[in-house]
Design a protein around this motif. Structure first.
Motif, short mmCIF file in Angstrom:
data_model
loop_
_atom_site.label_atom_id
_atom_site.label_comp_id
_atom_site.label_asym_id
_atom_site.label_seq_id
_atom_site.Cartn_x
_atom_site.Cartn_y
_atom_site.Cartn_z
N PRO A 147 0.80 -1.23 0.00
CA PRO A 147 0.00 0.00 0.00
C PRO A 147 0.83 1.28 0.00
CG PRO A 147 -0.95 -1.60 1.50
CD PRO A 147 0.35 -2.18 1.03
N GLU A 148 1.92 1.30 0.77
CA GLU A 148 2.75 2.50 0.83
C GLU A 148 3.38 2.80 -0.53
OE1 GLU A 148 3.08 -0.22 2.60
OE2 GLU A 148 2.84 0.25 4.74
N HIS A 149 3.86 1.75 -1.18
CA HIS A 149 4.48 1.92 -2.49
C HIS A 149 3.45 2.35 -3.52
CE1 HIS A 149 7.03 -0.02 -5.93
NE2 HIS A 149 7.18 1.30 -5.88
N LEU A 150 2.26 1.75 -3.45
CA LEU A 150 1.20 2.09 -4.40
C LEU A 150 0.78 3.54 -4.25
CD1 LEU A 150 -0.72 1.12 -6.60
CD2 LEU A 150 -2.30 0.36 -4.80
N ALA A 151 0.72 4.04 -3.02
CA ALA A 151 0.35 5.44 -2.80
C ALA A 151 1.33 6.38 -3.50
CB ALA A 151 0.31 5.73 -1.30
N ALA A 152 2.60 6.02 -3.47
CA ALA A 152 3.62 6.87 -4.10
C ALA A 152 3.61 6.74 -5.62
CB ALA A 152 5.00 6.50 -3.55
N GLU A 153 3.31 5.54 -6.12
CA GLU A 153 3.41 5.29 -7.56
C GLU A 153 2.11 5.55 -8.32
OE1 GLU A 153 6.20 4.38 -9.29
OE2 GLU A 153 7.20 4.84 -7.38
N ALA A 154 0.98 5.61 -7.63
CA ALA A 154 -0.32 5.73 -8.30
C ALA A 154 -0.38 6.88 -9.31
CB ALA A 154 -1.44 5.87 -7.27
N PRO A 155 0.13 8.08 -8.99
CA PRO A 155 0.04 9.18 -9.96
C PRO A 155 0.82 8.93 -11.25
CG PRO A 155 0.52 10.01 -7.75
CD PRO A 155 0.71 8.53 -7.70
N LYS A 156 1.73 7.97 -11.24
CA LYS A 156 2.58 7.73 -12.41
C LYS A 156 1.94 6.77 -13.42
CE LYS A 156 6.71 8.27 -9.50
NZ LYS A 156 7.94 7.60 -9.00
N PHE A 157 0.86 6.08 -13.00
CA PHE A 157 0.23 5.13 -13.92
C PHE A 157 -0.48 5.87 -15.05
CE2 PHE A 157 0.76 2.17 -10.41
CZ PHE A 157 1.02 0.97 -11.06
#
Length: 519
Positions: free
Chosen positions: A419-429
């Motif tokens: 979840p922590e990683h996804l929160a950081a990477e979500a805007p890049k998808f």
């Protein structure tokens, strides 16, 4: 995704690379209890499952399992469903896991190599819950039906066939025998009752609490054992002929088949002799051979379209539905190309004239070429309409078209991230289909709201408020929710302590959620 779940999924993927051929097939019996009756929209509350061998003997380490799904702020439970099951949102909030983990647990079990997922009317309801649950959570919604030796089955059509074609080795409850005071839906109904809770009671099968998922699973296994014992030939035949390939072969070349389905009604023994005059992928359009198909010659494209699915207004004006039914070849229907399975005595009892059916088959073959052209046009029109008007709610857009290979690869990335990683990477998808960007936001908000930024938190609160307070996306809104609770209280049907506790809990849940979204 938790690390333990990720390890489990990695294990499953390793097994799949070994190939399904070396894996012993098993049944995985399952059942959902949900917070509503629409599998595309309403959320699961409870899931139960148990794995057995194909001979129905239990696996030594499997005594059954239950999972609860934690409710989210964007949807209210249907009070009637809670009164039926006794499951409150507070219970699921206390015992449940987030929807992502809940979906992962179920996906893992149904996708274990060699699994035949099965239940009672699962292909009529529960498997749709599966698909939309997996869809919302970026899991493949279809692999459990075909990949790694997995497949689906449904006990319900087999039970119907046992009654329709045999009928004397199992005790069949009748609606007239059911007390409408205890079960209001029995009021005014006649004929055989296929409800699992009454079938098990009539046949002395343990069914501790109907509408408790694990109890329903155990009762379904008990019913399957009874069928396998009393009707072993029918049981084996139904299992061996459940697949899409076998069903498609049975109906190919306009062969007449016996089809057992409640669509024909109890008075007709849930049975018809039909023939497929048009097939598109898994959709087989079947003509009921009790009726003369030459009527199709006199109908225009628009008339056939209208009479295929006449509206209530059409029927009120005397427009009759054509005797055409859609058979889903991939939904394990009970279809048999050997017409002798239906005895002349039973055919006569159900009002089926075998000689008339044979004559109408020849007439159908004569008119089929022209009708097939019309149905091809209807199918093209339906596809065009679906493409032009996709679901406004991406959570329910599963059937609006397949995801691109690029987006599917992104789904795998999403599921692999903590979840922590996804929160950081979500805007890049960057998705090929932009609806997945909205689905990703909802996925994160439902499962890990604590990982949202302040701006995202307000966006989520507003989204939930629009649904709960204003009924956005066709959701049950708070005012109607309270009205339904009040109506249940006033009905006099729920005056016992158990139901009163459920109603009180539902009121508290709505009040708390409304206050939280109004802050």
């Amino acid at each position: 995704m938790s690390s333990s779940l990720k390890n489990k999924k990695d294990s499953i993927m390793t097994q799949s690379s070994m190939g399904a051929q070396s894996v012993e097939p098993t049944f995985y019996w399952y059942d959902y209890e949900t917070f509503g009756v629409d599998p595309r929209k309403d959320r699961p509350a409870q899931f139960a499952g148990r794995r057995t061998r194909l001979d129905l003997s239990p696996l030594s380490d499997d005594t059954g399992e239950i999972f609860y799904c934690r409710p989210t702020d964007d949807q209210l439970p249907n009070p009637e469903s809670c009164l039926l099951t006794g499951i409150t949102p507070q219970c699921c909030a206390e015992k449940g896991v987030c929807e992502s983990e809940f979906a992962d647990l179920i996906w893992e079990r149904l996708n274990t190599p060699g699994t035949v997922s099965i239940g009672y009317n699962t292909l009529g309801f529960d498997d749709e819950v599966n698909r939309f649950l997996f869809w919302r959570n970026f899991l493949d919604p279809y692999t459990h039906s075909w990949a790694k030796g997995c497949s689906r089955w449904d006990l319900f059509p087999v039970v119907c066939a046992a009654w329709a074609l045999r009928g004397d080795t199992i005790k069949w409850p009748r609606w007239e025998e059911i007390d409408p005071i205890k079960y209001p839906k029995a009021e005014g109904r006649k004929g055989v009752c296929f409800k699992l809770e009454f079938l098990t009671k009539a046949n002395g099968i343990e069914h501790g609490h109907a509408h408790d998922a694990l109890s329903d699973v155990e009762a379904t296994i008990g019913m399957a054992k009874l069928l396998a014992e009393r009707e072993p030939k029918l049981w084996r035949w139904a299992f061996e002929n459940r697949t899409t390939a076998k069903v498609s072969a049975a109906v190919a070349d306009m062969k007449p088949v016996v089809w057992v389905t409640p669509k024909f009604g109890i008075a007709r023994g849930c049975t018809g002799i039909v023939a497929c005059f048009y097939q598109e992928k898994h959709d087989c359009w079947m003509w009921d051979l009790s009726f003369d198909p030459t009527v199709l010659q006199s109908l225009s494209y628009e008339e056939i379209k209208q009479r295929l699915f006449p509206s209530i207004k059409d029927r009120a004006q005397g427009i009759e539905r054509l005797p055409i039914r859609r058979l889903k070849a991939n939904a394990s229907p009970f279809v048999c190309a050997n017409l002798k399975v239906l005895s002349r005595e039973r055919a006569q009892k159900y009002g089926i004239d075998l000689d008339v059916a044979a004559a109408n088959l020849q007439k159908l073959k004569a008119v089929a070429p022209a009708v097939q052209t019309i149905f091809a046009e209807l199918a093209a029109e339906r596809r065009s309409n679906d493409a032009a008007a996709p679901s406004a709610d991406p959570d329910r857009s599963l059937y609006s078209g397949f995801a691109s290979s690029g987006d599917k690869a992104r789904f795998v990335q999403i599921r692999s991230m903590m979840p922590e990683h996804l929160a950081a990477e979500a805007p890049k998808f960057r998705f090929d289909d932009q609806k997945f960007a909205e689905m990703l936001f909802r996925f994160r908000a439902r499962n890990w709201p604590e990982m949202l930024s302040a701006e995202e938190t307000e966006r989520w609160r507003q989204f939930c408020a629009d649904r709960i307070m204003s009924g956005r996306d066709g959701m049950l809104q708070l005012s109607d929710y309270f009205d339904q609770i009040d109506e249940a209280q006033a009905s006099g049907l729920y005056d016992d302590e158990r139901h009163q506790q459920v109603l009180e809990a539902l009121y508290d849940w709505g009040e708390t959620l409304g206050n939280r979204l109004s802050d």
